[in-house]
Design a protein around this motif. Structure first.
Motif, PDB file in Angstrom:
ATOM      1  N   ALA A 197     103.849   1.351  63.452  1.00 52.29           N
ATOM      2  CA  ALA A 197     103.581   1.435  62.013  1.00 52.29           C
ATOM      3  C   ALA A 197     102.266   2.171  61.755  1.00 52.29           C
ATOM      4  O   ALA A 197     102.179   3.006  60.831  1.00 52.29           O
ATOM      5  CB  ALA A 197     103.535   0.034  61.415  1.00 52.29           C
ATOM      6  N   TYR A 198     101.265   1.878  62.549  1.00 50.54           N
ATOM      7  CA  TYR A 198      99.961   2.550  62.417  1.00 50.54           C
ATOM      8  C   TYR A 198     100.091   4.042  62.730  1.00 50.54           C
ATOM      9  O   TYR A 198      99.612   4.903  61.967  1.00 50.54           O
ATOM     10  CB  TYR A 198      98.964   1.876  63.355  1.00 50.54           C
ATOM     11  N   TRP A 199     100.762   4.363  63.832  1.00 46.57           N
ATOM     12  CA  TRP A 199     100.890   5.750  64.285  1.00 46.57           C
ATOM     13  C   TRP A 199     101.673   6.597  63.282  1.00 46.57           C
ATOM     14  O   TRP A 199     101.338   7.763  63.038  1.00 46.57           O
ATOM     15  CB  TRP A 199     101.586   5.742  65.649  1.00 46.57           C
ATOM     16  N   ASN A 200     102.677   6.023  62.670  1.00 47.86           N
ATOM     17  CA  ASN A 200     103.482   6.767  61.696  1.00 47.86           C
ATOM     18  C   ASN A 200     102.681   7.198  60.475  1.00 47.86           C
ATOM     19  O   ASN A 200     103.060   8.155  59.789  1.00 47.86           O
ATOM     20  CB  ASN A 200     104.675   5.919  61.242  1.00 47.86           C
ATOM     21  N   ASN A 201     101.589   6.513  60.187  1.00 46.97           N
ATOM     22  CA  ASN A 201     100.779   6.832  59.017  1.00 46.97           C
ATOM     23  C   ASN A 201      99.561   7.685  59.330  1.00 46.97           C
ATOM     24  O   ASN A 201      98.750   7.956  58.444  1.00 46.97           O
ATOM     25  CB  ASN A 201     100.328   5.533  58.332  1.00 46.97           C
ATOM     26  N   LEU A 244      94.187  -2.431  63.377  1.00 44.81           N
ATOM     27  CA  LEU A 244      94.440  -1.008  63.609  1.00 44.81           C
ATOM     28  C   LEU A 244      94.111  -0.193  62.359  1.00 44.81           C
ATOM     29  O   LEU A 244      93.484   0.870  62.438  1.00 44.81           O
ATOM     30  CB  LEU A 244      95.891  -0.796  64.024  1.00 44.81           C
ATOM     31  N   SER A 245      94.515  -0.688  61.216  1.00 43.33           N
ATOM     32  CA  SER A 245      94.227   0.011  59.967  1.00 43.33           C
ATOM     33  C   SER A 245      92.731   0.056  59.686  1.00 43.33           C
ATOM     34  O   SER A 245      92.214   1.051  59.170  1.00 43.33           O
ATOM     35  CB  SER A 245      94.955  -0.685  58.813  1.00 43.33           C
ATOM     36  N   ASN A 249      97.306  13.380  69.094  1.00 44.81           N
ATOM     37  CA  ASN A 249      96.276  13.017  70.067  1.00 44.81           C
ATOM     38  C   ASN A 249      96.299  11.538  70.460  1.00 44.81           C
ATOM     39  O   ASN A 249      95.629  11.144  71.422  1.00 44.81           O
ATOM     40  CB  ASN A 249      94.884  13.350  69.505  1.00 44.81           C
ATOM     41  N   PHE A 250      97.049  10.728  69.733  1.00 46.78           N
ATOM     42  CA  PHE A 250      97.073   9.289  69.992  1.00 46.78           C
ATOM     43  C   PHE A 250      97.801   8.982  71.311  1.00 46.78           C
ATOM     44  O   PHE A 250      98.740   9.673  71.686  1.00 46.78           O
ATOM     45  CB  PHE A 250      97.774   8.561  68.840  1.00 46.78           C
TER      46      PHE A 250
END
Length: 353
Positions: free
Chosen positions: A113-117, A69-70, A125-126
């Motif tokens: 964790a990905y979305w929070n960053n 994801l990152s 938009n996610f």
């Protein structure tokens, strides 16, 4: 921009990727652990497409998913990854618990964790789209109203219980953490690339091989049948226009008994691949002992997605089943490649010699 599709080498996932790339130039990253039902041959036509990438990965591998994801920074995750066959869940429920519950949890944790960053705009938009089933609602009596989005969950198999748990996790992650999730509950899918353990491809395969066409009990269990490409079109619409936190039921409005479905298959095969000496395929139908806890009827009320997102299925059961039979007749090499010795052993154990 890119989307992540988990379980994209399976039946519905691979059809979704093929349908997506027919309508969009956005990159698709396919994550699949390639269990027995995951087949990259489904996606051979796009193997060299610059818009498509495959990564062998399990949704339960938190560290690997977080790294991917990152690295790729998708704007959406579409989660098809699941153990999905009721019969197999009866014989071996642990795989269903691990993939459908633990795997979904770890995928959600990596996503959170990905979305929070992400930046504020990217967070807004996610989307995380989770594909589930009507089986979480349990069974219906013959005259009961079809399942809607407010129907009570009452799963009756290890498979449906594990999918119900994953649905509840999606709801919790939206209400607790604000993760912009969408959940869909679909009726029975059919169409190209379906692994021949399910009713329609199993019966087509057995019919052509001169083997029995096994039906559980009296064969009068009722299902709502949805052509897979209609399902994929609905999913694209939910991803684009669905409201975060909402659930959308997707059905074909085609309630048929299993016996009626197999009779229809036999009639089409009688026309397209007739047997010698005037024999008919329905003579191969046999009835086997019913499976434990077999739900009698499913039906989906799809009025919400029809009303709010203006979706309608394009195929009737008559048109969709004919397309499906023709596809299997024209793709016998694919069928032979997926019906390995292990598959044959499983069919013998499940339905008897």
């Amino acid at each position: 921009m890119a989307i992540f599709v988990t379980g994209g080498a399976g039946f519905i996932g691979s059809n979704f990727i093929l349908e997506w790339l027919r309508h969009s130039d956005e990159t698709v990253i396919n994550l699949d652990t390639l269990t027995y039902a995951g087949n990259l041959e489904n996606l051979a036509s796009i193997a060299n497409d610059s818009r498509y990438f495959f990564i062998k990965s399990d949704i339960g591998e938190f560290d690997h998913i977080a790294h991917l994801l990152s690295q790729h920074r998708p704007r959406a995750i579409i989660n098809f990854a699941a153990e999905s066959h009721v019969d197999r869940s009866i014989h071996g429920p642990e795989d269903f618990i691990q993939t459908n519950i633990v795997g979904t949890f770890r995928l959600l944790e990596a996503t959170r964790a990905y979305w929070n960053n992400l930046s504020e705009e990217a967070r807004e938009n996610f989307r995380f789209l989770h594909i589930s089933t009507d089986e979480v609602f349990g069974t219906l009596s013959p005259d009961a109203a079809a399942f809607n989005e407010q129907s009570q969950y009452a799963p009756n198999s290890p498979y449906s219980a594990s999918k119900a748990a994953s649905d509840h996790l999606l709801r919790a992650y939206h209400h607790t953490y604000g993760l912009p999730v969408l959940t869909t509950n679909c009726s029975n899918n059919y169409g190209p690339y379906q692994f021949p353990e399910k009713l329609i491809p199993l019966c087509i395969h057995n019919a052509l091989a001169g083997k029995p066409l096994p039906l559980y009990g009296d064969g009068r269990q009722i299902r709502d049948w949805l052509y897979v490409m209609d399902h994929c079109a609905a999913l694209r619409l939910v991803l684009a226009e669905g409201r975060p936190g909402e659930v959308y039921n997707i059905g074909g409005r085609n309630e048929k008994s299993n016996l009626e479905v197999v009779h229809t298959l036999c009639s089409i095969l009688d026309e397209l691949r007739p047997l010698a000496e005037g024999k008919r395929y329905r003579q191969q139908i046999i009835f086997v002992p019913d499976r434990p806890g077999h739900d009698r009827r499913y039906a989906i009320n799809a009025s919400k997605i029809e009303r709010e997102l203006k979706w309608r299925p394009s195929e009737t059961f008559t048109s969709g089943i004919r397309k499906t039979v023709k596809w299997y007749l024209n793709n016998q090499d694919w069928v032979q490649n997926v019906t390995s010795g292990a598959y044959r052993d499983w069919v013998t154990r499940q339905y008897g010699a």
